[in-house]
Enzyme design. Structure first.
Site, PDB file in Angstrom:
ATOM      1  N   HIS A  98       0.850  -1.194   0.000  1.00 42.21           N
ATOM      2  CA  HIS A  98       0.000   0.000   0.000  1.00 42.21           C
ATOM      3  C   HIS A  98       0.885   1.243   0.000  1.00 42.21           C
ATOM      4  O   HIS A  98       1.919   1.280   0.665  1.00 42.21           O
ATOM      5  CB  HIS A  98      -0.928  -0.014   1.219  1.00 42.21           C
ATOM      6  CG  HIS A  98      -2.008   1.030   1.087  1.00 42.21           C
ATOM      7  ND1 HIS A  98      -1.775   2.355   1.339  1.00 42.21           N
ATOM      8  CD2 HIS A  98      -3.299   0.935   0.680  1.00 42.21           C
ATOM      9  CE1 HIS A  98      -2.890   3.035   1.097  1.00 42.21           C
ATOM     10  NE2 HIS A  98      -3.833   2.190   0.705  1.00 42.21           N
ATOM     11  N   GLU A 170      -3.804   1.633  -7.606  1.00 42.84           N
ATOM     12  CA  GLU A 170      -4.214   2.757  -6.766  1.00 42.84           C
ATOM     13  C   GLU A 170      -3.294   3.946  -7.057  1.00 42.84           C
ATOM     14  O   GLU A 170      -2.207   4.045  -6.468  1.00 42.84           O
ATOM     15  CB  GLU A 170      -4.063   2.393  -5.290  1.00 42.84           C
ATOM     16  CG  GLU A 170      -4.867   1.200  -4.865  1.00 42.84           C
ATOM     17  CD  GLU A 170      -5.216   1.281  -3.379  1.00 42.84           C
ATOM     18  OE1 GLU A 170      -6.403   1.436  -3.089  1.00 42.84           O
ATOM     19  OE2 GLU A 170      -4.308   1.231  -2.543  1.00 42.84           O
TER      20      GLU A 170
HETATM   21  P1  PGA Z   1      -9.623   5.874  -0.228  1.00 44.76           P
HETATM   22  O1  PGA Z   1      -8.392   4.924   0.052  1.00 44.76           O
HETATM   23  O2  PGA Z   1     -10.743   5.022  -0.727  1.00 44.76           O
HETATM   24  O3  PGA Z   1      -9.904   6.527   1.076  1.00 44.76           O
HETATM   25  O4  PGA Z   1      -9.167   6.864  -1.280  1.00 44.76           O
HETATM   26  C1  PGA Z   1      -8.099   3.847  -0.781  1.00 44.76           C
HETATM   27  C2  PGA Z   1      -6.847   3.181  -0.285  1.00 44.76           C
HETATM   28  O5  PGA Z   1      -5.971   3.829   0.261  1.00 44.76           O
HETATM   29  O6  PGA Z   1      -6.708   1.979  -0.404  1.00 44.76           O
END
Ligand code: PGA
Length: 251
Positions: A98, A170
């Site tokens: 992450h 992401e």
């Molecule tokens: P968010 O976070 O949906 O709050 O943008 C997603 C993540 O960090 O996995």
């Protein structure tokens, strides 16, 4: 009819131990029937301190996941949580890579690869997060970043026996910002991931999108080609809003 999706609920460190347990109870009351009716797979990533309590009365349609794991099996690594314990606590999955771990805990591609290896040794299914920062996007480095982050992990997943693994695209600039990539941008990244992994001896890959998914943004990405699900942060701790997101994908 489209395939059911994966919804990975990343509760991060938003809530205390007790609030995690209470939120899980709300999931059971308010999301269980929705998830069962839609056939989606809902994966909950609570804070690690709440895993054992939550696992004790885990509901059938939900799965548990760690938010990260140690890069080593055991030893003098103060503060880390080993993959074996995550499995013993009832996890089926675990997030690795992450961007918040890469940024605040300086987890490199090499560390993420070691963490992935630990998960695979325990039969846990990795949820590998990859994505470029704003600066990297502006410098047209998205593909280079994705290739670098993914290649490190693919090396250890090759020939592994997990039934599949998840890759969450992401974009770092989309996480928690309210900003979203265009559906075509996500499709281009997904197609690049498929090209990168084509012909390799890998378990099937499930492709997720993560970053600022909420009731008003989900419609703009839910029809993304090759999308297998969403990784949801902030919205996943608001059960009413999360339910709207899940129901929006009820095909
Ligand atoms: P968010 O976070 O949906 O709050 O943008 C997603 C993540 O960090 O996995």
């Amino acid at each position: 009819m489209k395939q059911p999706l994966f919804f990975v609920s990343n509760w991060k460190m938003y809530l205390s131990y007790q609030a995690n347990v209470a939120l899980y109870q709300q999931y059971e009351k308010q999301l269980e029937s929705t998830v069962a009716a839609t056939g989606h797979t809902l994966i909950v990533c609570p804070t690690v301190s709440a895993l054992a309590t939550i696992a004790r009365d885990k509901s059938v349609p939900f799965y548990l996941s760690g938010q990260t794991c140690a890069a080593y099996s055991h030893g003098a690594y103060t503060g880390d949580t080993d993959a074996q314990s995550l499995r013993e606590l009832g996890c089926t999955y675990c997030i690795v890579g992450h961007s918040e771990r890469r940024l605040y805990h300086h987890e490199t591609d090499e560390i993420v690869a070691h963490q992935t290896q630990q998960l695979l040794h325990q039969g846990l299914i990795p949820i590998v997060c990859i994505g470029e920062t704003k600066e990297e996007k502006e410098n047209n480095q998205t593909r280079a970043v994705i290739a670098r982050q993914l290649t490190a992990v693919i090396r250890v997943i090759t020939r592994s026996t997990v039934p599949y693994f998840l890759v969450a695209y992401e974009p770092v600039w989309a996480i928690g910002s309210g900003k979203l990539p265009h559906q075509h941008e996500v499709e281009r990244v997904f197609s690049f991931i498929k090209t990168l992994t084509h012909g390799l001896n890998l378990p099937p890959i499930k492709l997720l999108y993560g970053g600022s998914i909420n009731p008003s943004s989900v419609d703009s990405l839910k029809n993304t080609k090759d999308l297998d699900g969403f990784l949801v942060g902030k919205t996943s701790i608001n059960v009413a809003e999360y339910k709207v997101v899940i129901q929006a994908c009820n095909w």
